[in-house]
Every structure is written in structure tokens, then in C-alpha cells.
Write a protein that holds these residues in place. Structure first.
Motif, PDB file in Angstrom:
ATOM      1  N   THR A 237      56.895  35.749  32.515  1.00 35.93           N
ATOM      2  CA  THR A 237      55.697  35.060  32.207  1.00 35.93           C
ATOM      3  C   THR A 237      55.080  35.052  33.148  1.00 35.93           C
ATOM      4  OG1 THR A 237      57.161  33.450  31.357  1.00 35.93           O
ATOM      5  CG2 THR A 237      54.514  32.500  31.625  1.00 35.93           C
ATOM      6  N   ILE A 238      55.155  34.967  34.156  1.00 35.69           N
ATOM      7  CA  ILE A 238      54.187  34.960  35.561  1.00 35.69           C
ATOM      8  C   ILE A 238      53.512  36.351  35.413  1.00 35.69           C
ATOM      9  CG2 ILE A 238      53.843  35.019  38.025  1.00 35.69           C
ATOM     10  CD1 ILE A 238      56.210  33.007  38.233  1.00 35.69           C
ATOM     11  N   LEU A 239      54.508  37.289  35.758  1.00 38.29           N
ATOM     12  CA  LEU A 239      53.454  39.038  35.729  1.00 38.29           C
ATOM     13  C   LEU A 239      52.574  39.064  34.802  1.00 38.29           C
ATOM     14  CD1 LEU A 239      56.796  40.359  37.016  1.00 38.29           C
ATOM     15  CD2 LEU A 239      54.659  39.921  38.565  1.00 38.29           C
ATOM     16  N   THR A 240      53.017  39.120  32.979  1.00 40.21           N
ATOM     17  CA  THR A 240      52.274  38.427  32.389  1.00 40.21           C
ATOM     18  C   THR A 240      50.917  38.293  32.398  1.00 40.21           C
ATOM     19  OG1 THR A 240      53.663  38.875  31.252  1.00 40.21           O
ATOM     20  CG2 THR A 240      51.661  38.416  29.821  1.00 40.21           C
ATOM     21  N   LEU A 241      51.355  36.544  33.192  1.00 43.78           N
ATOM     22  CA  LEU A 241      49.496  35.866  33.298  1.00 43.78           C
ATOM     23  C   LEU A 241      49.144  36.734  34.053  1.00 43.78           C
ATOM     24  CD1 LEU A 241      50.821  32.637  32.885  1.00 43.78           C
ATOM     25  CD2 LEU A 241      49.679  33.818  31.274  1.00 43.78           C
ATOM     26  N   LEU A 242      49.658  37.250  35.011  1.00 43.76           N
ATOM     27  CA  LEU A 242      48.645  38.074  36.154  1.00 43.76           C
ATOM     28  C   LEU A 242      47.992  39.407  35.814  1.00 43.76           C
ATOM     29  CD1 LEU A 242      50.762  37.878  39.088  1.00 43.76           C
ATOM     30  CD2 LEU A 242      48.831  36.316  39.386  1.00 43.76           C
ATOM     31  N   VAL A 243      48.761  39.885  34.871  1.00 44.54           N
ATOM     32  CA  VAL A 243      48.315  41.100  34.171  1.00 44.54           C
ATOM     33  C   VAL A 243      46.898  41.085  33.465  1.00 44.54           C
ATOM     34  CG1 VAL A 243      49.163  42.754  32.724  1.00 44.54           C
ATOM     35  CG2 VAL A 243      50.560  42.334  34.151  1.00 44.54           C
ATOM     36  N   ILE A 244      47.064  40.238  32.529  1.00 42.10           N
ATOM     37  CA  ILE A 244      46.171  39.866  31.782  1.00 42.10           C
ATOM     38  C   ILE A 244      44.904  39.161  32.395  1.00 42.10           C
ATOM     39  CG2 ILE A 244      45.593  37.468  29.833  1.00 42.10           C
ATOM     40  CD1 ILE A 244      48.075  37.320  28.637  1.00 42.10           C
ATOM     41  N   PHE A 245      45.419  38.248  33.642  1.00 39.38           N
ATOM     42  CA  PHE A 245      44.404  37.955  34.974  1.00 39.38           C
ATOM     43  C   PHE A 245      43.122  39.300  35.124  1.00 39.38           C
ATOM     44  CE2 PHE A 245      42.494  37.334  38.359  1.00 39.38           C
ATOM     45  CZ  PHE A 245      41.583  36.453  39.025  1.00 39.38           C
ATOM     46  N   PHE A 246      43.961  39.704  35.832  1.00 37.07           N
ATOM     47  CA  PHE A 246      43.757  40.944  36.149  1.00 37.07           C
ATOM     48  C   PHE A 246      42.549  42.061  35.318  1.00 37.07           C
ATOM     49  CE2 PHE A 246      46.032  40.432  39.805  1.00 37.07           C
ATOM     50  CZ  PHE A 246      45.689  40.326  40.459  1.00 37.07           C
TER      51      PHE A 246
ATOM     52  N   LEU B  13      39.128  42.995  34.893  1.00 41.55           N
ATOM     53  CA  LEU B  13      38.849  44.522  34.502  1.00 41.55           C
ATOM     54  C   LEU B  13      37.547  44.425  33.958  1.00 41.55           C
ATOM     55  CD1 LEU B  13      38.629  46.729  35.861  1.00 41.55           C
ATOM     56  CD2 LEU B  13      40.440  47.749  34.652  1.00 41.55           C
ATOM     57  N   VAL B  14      37.763  44.421  32.355  1.00 39.71           N
ATOM     58  CA  VAL B  14      36.787  43.871  31.600  1.00 39.71           C
ATOM     59  C   VAL B  14      36.011  43.335  31.777  1.00 39.71           C
ATOM     60  CG1 VAL B  14      36.524  43.357  28.338  1.00 39.71           C
ATOM     61  CG2 VAL B  14      38.542  44.470  29.696  1.00 39.71           C
ATOM     62  N   TRP B  15      36.101  42.104  32.443  1.00 40.96           N
ATOM     63  CA  TRP B  15      33.894  41.762  32.683  1.00 40.96           C
ATOM     64  C   TRP B  15      33.545  42.863  33.195  1.00 40.96           C
ATOM     65  CZ3 TRP B  15      33.117  38.701  37.178  1.00 40.96           C
ATOM     66  CH2 TRP B  15      31.864  38.556  37.701  1.00 40.96           C
ATOM     67  N   GLN B  16      34.619  42.905  34.702  1.00 34.50           N
ATOM     68  CA  GLN B  16      33.700  43.926  35.848  1.00 34.50           C
ATOM     69  C   GLN B  16      32.660  45.023  34.446  1.00 34.50           C
ATOM     70  OE1 GLN B  16      32.544  43.183  38.137  1.00 34.50           O
ATOM     71  NE2 GLN B  16      33.619  41.827  39.438  1.00 34.50           N
ATOM     72  N   VAL B  17      33.413  46.318  34.154  1.00 31.84           N
ATOM     73  CA  VAL B  17      33.408  47.137  32.954  1.00 31.84           C
ATOM     74  C   VAL B  17      32.145  46.642  32.383  1.00 31.84           C
ATOM     75  CG1 VAL B  17      33.527  49.049  31.614  1.00 31.84           C
ATOM     76  CG2 VAL B  17      35.284  48.070  33.476  1.00 31.84           C
ATOM     77  N   ARG B  18      31.694  45.317  31.817  1.00 36.98           N
ATOM     78  CA  ARG B  18      31.057  45.455  30.810  1.00 36.98           C
ATOM     79  C   ARG B  18      29.834  45.126  31.514  1.00 36.98           C
ATOM     80  NH1 ARG B  18      32.175  40.346  26.561  1.00 36.98           N
ATOM     81  NH2 ARG B  18      30.007  40.779  25.784  1.00 36.98           N
ATOM     82  N   ARG B  19      29.655  44.252  32.482  1.00 41.11           N
ATOM     83  CA  ARG B  19      28.567  43.692  33.573  1.00 41.11           C
ATOM     84  C   ARG B  19      28.162  45.669  34.144  1.00 41.11           C
ATOM     85  NH1 ARG B  19      29.150  40.955  39.468  1.00 41.11           N
ATOM     86  NH2 ARG B  19      26.776  41.030  39.008  1.00 41.11           N
ATOM     87  N   VAL B  20      28.647  46.563  34.436  1.00 42.23           N
ATOM     88  CA  VAL B  20      28.654  48.093  34.292  1.00 42.23           C
ATOM     89  C   VAL B  20      27.386  48.302  33.631  1.00 42.23           C
ATOM     90  CG1 VAL B  20      28.797  50.097  35.217  1.00 42.23           C
ATOM     91  CG2 VAL B  20      29.753  47.909  36.472  1.00 42.23           C
ATOM     92  N   LEU B  21      28.427  47.974  32.367  1.00 44.85           N
ATOM     93  CA  LEU B  21      28.000  49.477  30.916  1.00 44.85           C
ATOM     94  C   LEU B  21      26.525  48.268  30.172  1.00 44.85           C
ATOM     95  CD1 LEU B  21      30.862  50.471  29.703  1.00 44.85           C
ATOM     96  CD2 LEU B  21      29.586  51.628  30.992  1.00 44.85           C
ATOM     97  N   GLU B  22      26.724  47.151  30.606  1.00 47.97           N
ATOM     98  CA  GLU B  22      25.642  46.627  29.809  1.00 47.97           C
ATOM     99  C   GLU B  22      24.502  46.664  30.008  1.00 47.97           C
ATOM    100  OE1 GLU B  22      26.959  42.108  28.967  1.00 47.97           O
ATOM    101  OE2 GLU B  22      28.239  42.808  26.874  1.00 47.97           O
TER     102      GLU B  22
END
Length: 231
Positions: A117-126, A130-139
Motif C-alpha cells: 500500500t505504501i509503495l503504491t501510494l508513493l508511485v501514485i504521488f510521484f 511527473l504529470v503535473w511537471q510535464v503539463r507545466r512544460v507542454l501547456e
């Protein structure tokens, strides 16, 4: 007939530490141990310090010294030889015994379900980050112009351009650089001519994405300055 009962060794502690601890419990010096076992003093010291590279290169001699010292200290020769074989060759790789690793890293000792569960939450968070950072670059950058409004009619040949964009954005008005504050706001005054004027506001991110807005204002006659501000 004499019966010897060898003491079990603690596999969570390195062999050299066990040798040293047992010798001190028996109140023996290394010199005494070397004399009784006929193992050179420097090799006993190397065993206790886990400096296996200082031992003879031949495997037969190395194992013989371990077995002899273990027997002398009333430790299990077979167990000591087995542990030595596991540790030998790992000296330069910062060996950590599995049982000690659990003490050093408690995360390994929690239940599989909780760890998953902890590893899954960490993966979702990162992944979300990452998606947020990519959107900042592409938008393209956000850009809003509050004044003047489209089609505004003026009696003056100057007007203020007021708006907001993202910080660290390069902003130009009709090709002229305009300073943007740390919170993304800008306020600049430009000259106009009588008739229809086209005002082009362009915001460019450092990665090249651009947002452009256009305002058309009409100047009826030449006069002073029309002060345009946000209320």
C-alpha cells in the motif's frame, strides 16, 4: 569420555565480533590465544577485525584457522566456518547480514500488504507530480488582460495595459519587453495613434510555449492620458 557442548553462534553478528566477544568473556588475550592455537597473532587479529584480506590466500589455511580458533573459544566450528564462507569475499562490499538489515531498515519488517500500500501510494504521488511537471512544460502560459477591454474608445493617445500571467514568463506588448512582477502581474503604458490601434500581448515560457492576446482600441482625438486601472 569428555563431552563438549559448543555454544551456538549469533548469525546476526559478524564472525569477527563473536570471536572477540567470546575471547574477552574468557578473559584471554590475543597473545594467549595465538600461543594455544598456534595460529599466528596477526591472523587472529585479522579474524576478529573481519579483515579477511589479511589472511593467507589459500582457502585451506583460512578455513583451518577459523575452525581452530572457534574450537579454542568453544564455539561451533561448523557454524563458524559456514558463516566465514558467507562473509569471506564480501569485506569490500559493506556486508550487512539479512537479520541486521531488518533492524537497520524497519520498512522491511512490516507486513506485505502495508508495504504494498505504501509503495503504491508513493508511485501514485510521484506519477502525479511527473504529470503535473510535464503539463507545466507542454501547456502554454496563462495570460489575462484586464484593461483595456476589446473595442474600447479613447480620447487620449496613451493607455495602460494591465494584466496577469505566470511568473518567470517573458512578456511583450507590441514587440516591446514588459517587466512581470514575482506574482505574475504587469502594468505598462503605451502610445497610440488616432484611429484603430491593435495591441498584441504575448507571453512566452522558457520552453517556448506561447500565449497571445489581442486588443483593438479606437482613439477619437488626441488629448492627455487615459488612466486605466483595476478596481
Amino acid at each position: 569420555m569428555s563431552i563438549f557442548c559448543y555454544k551456538k553462534i549469533d548469525a546476526a553478528v559478524r564472525l569477527g565480533e563473536q570471536f572477540c566477544k567470546k575471547r574477552e568473556e574468557l578473559k584471554l588475550t590475543l597473545e594467549e590465544a595465538a600461543e594455544k592455537t598456534r595460529v599466528p597473532l596477526k591472523y587472529l587479529a585479522a579474524l576478529e577485525k573481519s579483515r579477511f584480506s589479511d589472511l593467507p590466500k589459500t582457502k585451506v589455511h583460512r578455513l583451518a584457522y577459523v575452525k581452530e580458533y572457534a574450537t579454542y573459544l568453544n564455539l561451533s566450528p561448523q557454524a563458524c566456518v559456514g558463516q566465514f564462507s558467507c562473509e569471506d569475499g564480501l569485506e569490500g562490499s559493506h556486508f550487512i547480514h539479512p537479520l541486521r538489515a531488518i533492524k537497520l531498515f524497519p520498512f522491511l519488517s512490516i507486513s506485505t500488504a502495508l508495504r504494498t500500500t505504501i509503495l503504491t501510494l508513493l508511485v501514485i504521488f510521484f506519477a502525479s507530480y511527473l504529470v503535473w511537471q510535464v503539463r507545466r512544460v507542454l501547456e502554454p502560459p496563462r495570460l489575462a488582460v484586464y484593461a483595456p477591454i476589446e473595442g474600447h474608445v479613447l480620447n487620449q493617445t496613451r493607455t495602460a495595459i494591465v494584466g496577469e500571467t505566470e511568473k518567470e514568463t517573458h512578456l511583450t506588448i507590441n514587440g516591446q519587453d514588459v517587466m512581470v512582477t514575482e506574482d505574475g502581474k504587469f502594468d505598462a503604458t503605451i502610445d497610440l495613434t488616432v484611429g484603430v490601434n491593435t495591441i498584441t500581448i504575448e507571453a512566452v515560457k522558457k520552453h517556448g510555449k506561447t500565449t497571445t492576446l489581442t486588443r483593438h482600441v479606437v482613439v477619437k482625438q488626441t488629448a492627455g492620458i487615459d488612466e486605466v486601472s483595476l478596481r
